[in-house]
Design a protein around this motif. Structure first.
Motif, short mmCIF file in Angstrom:
data_model
loop_
_atom_site.label_atom_id
_atom_site.label_comp_id
_atom_site.label_asym_id
_atom_site.label_seq_id
_atom_site.Cartn_x
_atom_site.Cartn_y
_atom_site.Cartn_z
N LYS A 151 0.84 -1.21 0.00
CA LYS A 151 0.00 0.00 0.00
C LYS A 151 0.87 1.25 0.00
O LYS A 151 1.94 1.29 0.60
CB LYS A 151 -0.91 0.00 1.23
N SER A 175 -1.39 7.82 0.15
CA SER A 175 -2.71 7.88 -0.48
C SER A 175 -3.65 6.78 0.00
O SER A 175 -4.86 6.88 -0.18
CB SER A 175 -2.57 7.77 -2.00
N GLN A 181 -3.76 3.97 -1.36
CA GLN A 181 -4.07 3.14 -2.53
C GLN A 181 -3.17 1.91 -2.56
O GLN A 181 -2.01 1.96 -2.14
CB GLN A 181 -3.87 3.93 -3.81
#
Length: 493
Positions: A404, A408, A410
């Motif tokens: 990850k 962010s 993401q």
């Protein structure tokens, strides 16, 4: 940019052809509302757009030349005309160690692959003797026709006797014997659409150059168009573009020699059991330091710096040369020069610590690669690391961070990390200009877009000002979870 309070970066990843398609679609739609938009208008608009300079042209043109682009100010000594290189990036390839006027060959060219393999074979001693010309030719043919290559087994079958001693092979970091095995060519053979068997050595060499120096579809197809003599159909061109896209790791290296000297040496390397250095030394290509410096009474910065490409190292060495030459001017030639290196009080303990750390890092990386293969079915090999800056560190950080991006939230998909290296960057959590800490504990793997937005700030300074779901609170919770799961350590004490 900001949309609904969420800040994010947008990168231009569109090819010129994609822009053309978008323009055509836009014009087709606008024709319904504006009578003046006819075919002639569209053609004129596209003509203006097509005048945009290609990235591989660089700055300048034929009427306004500059050495920073492909339209150089250099004059060809024979023709007296300005030199225009086909591609700006040719200027970055470097020149041949033997023929300085020649560019280095693509490592992906057929001839370079054959040369490398012969060099490996000529370094070998099997049962105390060198391989013969006939044995080398047979080994090469067997390798070319094999899907999986076990070099020692192939050699054993070719010499038709058990291998009792085997020496001279290159060794990797794990003490494993490694060989060049035409891996790229064998991969190409598996793609029926490429029709490799129909292509000559010269064509394969030129294809290696085109696919190495050009990185996107637009540039590759343009190079194919200019190389009409290759006689490649549009379908085969498209197949090569797709092949390069899937196998980009094979097209990021340049050989130290040009095709000219490689092709000169290959026949001799079959006949004689000598490697490249032995042959070139016999030819008098490489001179000893004594021969190189016999015309100088002091150190020559030019000779020393020619093979150094790192600008920081180059400056340091250049300053050292100036100091030594000044000493010679003032005091004459020194009897000896001792370079004092920084070292620990106990060198043996320091050496052991370094070896232990290296061993631990290699073991950790092997474990990560194995888990990626087991979980995702992705086989990571040495080619992934060629030309991919800091991939080993990126893989360790990716694993440490649970796949990850901490800035962010993401996910970082492993296939994107391997194939799209410029999409991700390693950032110093506390900017190095503040912390002076370049250790792994101060590094994270993040999306390039996030790193650009963070800039020279701490995560707190960056994330506290963002009005989005993933903020500093989410970041803190994520870091604490990593610590709780013992994926990272507390180094504050």
């Amino acid at each position: 940019m900001s949309v609904d309070g969420e800040v994010f970066a947008v990168n231009n990843v569109f090819t010129i052809s994609a822009y053309r398609n978008e323009i055509s679609s836009l014009m087709d739609n606008q024709k319904q509302y504006h009578a003046f938009i006819d075919e002639d208008f569209v053609d004129q608009y596209l003509e203006i757009f097509n005048s945009k300079r290609a990235y591989y042209d660089g700055p300048g043109n034929e009427k306004s030349r500059t050495d920073y682009g492909r339209y150089t100010t250099e004059i060809d000594q024979e023709s007296g005309e300005y030199i225009t290189v086909p591609n700006l990036f040719e200027k970055l390839i470097g020149k041949c160690n033997v023929y300085p006027e020649q560019f280095r060959a693509s490592a992906g060219s057929y001839s370079a692959q054959e040369f490398n393999m012969l060099n490996d074979l000529n370094n070998l001693k099997v049962n105390g003797i060198k391989l013969t010309e006939g044995q080398k030719r047979e080994i090469v043919q067997v390798v070319l026709s094999s899907n999986v290559v076990n070099m020692k087994n192939i050699i054993k079958k070719v010499i038709n006797e058990p291998i009792e001693s085997f020496s001279g092979a290159r060794i990797d970091a794990k003490d494993k014997e490694i060989f060049h095995t035409f891996e790229l060519f064998r991969k190409m053979k598996k793609v029926d659409a490429l029709r490799i068997e129909d292509l000559s050595r010269e064509t394969l060499d030129e294809l290696g150059h085109i696919l190495t120096i050009n990185t996107d579809k637009e540039a590759i197809l343009c190079a194919f168009s200019e190389a009409e003599h290759l006689g490649l159909s549009f379908e085969i061109q498209e197949a090569f573009v797709e092949f390069r896209k899937k196998n980009s790791a094979f097209f990021n290296k340049w050989h130290s020699f040009s095709l000219k000297i490689i092709k000169e040496l290959i026949p001799q390397m079959y006949v004689e059991p000598k490697n490249q250095m032995e042959i070139l030394t016999e030819r008098g290509v490489f001179k000893s330091n004594t021969d190189l410096y016999k015309e100088y009474n002091k150190l020559s910065a030019k000779l020393i710096l020619d093979e150094i490409y790192n600008p920081v190292v180059k400056r340091s060495v250049n300053q050292s040369v100036k100091v030594i030459n000044k000493i010679i001017d003032c005091y004459g030639y020194p009897d000896e020069i001792i370079v004092e290196m920084a070292r620990d009080k106990n060198e043996k303990e320091q050496s052991k610590r370094i070896r232990d750390a290296q061993g631990k890092n290699e073991k950790e990386l092997s474990s990560i690669i194995k888990s990626i293969h087991n979980e995702y079915g992705i086989e990571i090999n040495e080619w992934h690391f060629q030309g991919h800056k800091a991939l080993k560190t990126k893989l360790r950080l990716w694993h440490e961070q649970g796949g990850k991006c901490p800035y962010s939230g993401q996910a970082i998909r492993i296939n994107e990390l391997l194939d799209e290296q410029f999409k991700f960057e390693i950032d110093h959590v506390i900017p190095i200009s503040i912390s002076f800490d370049d250790s792994r504990s101060n590094k994270v793997l993040v999306y390039r877009s996030e790193n650009q937005l963070k800039g020279n700030r701490t995560p707190f300074m960056y994330l506290r000002g963002l009005e989005r779901v993933w903020n500093f609170g989410q970041y803190s919770s994520y870091v604490n979870d990593l610590y709780s799961n013992k994926q990272i350590k507390d180094i504050s004490n």
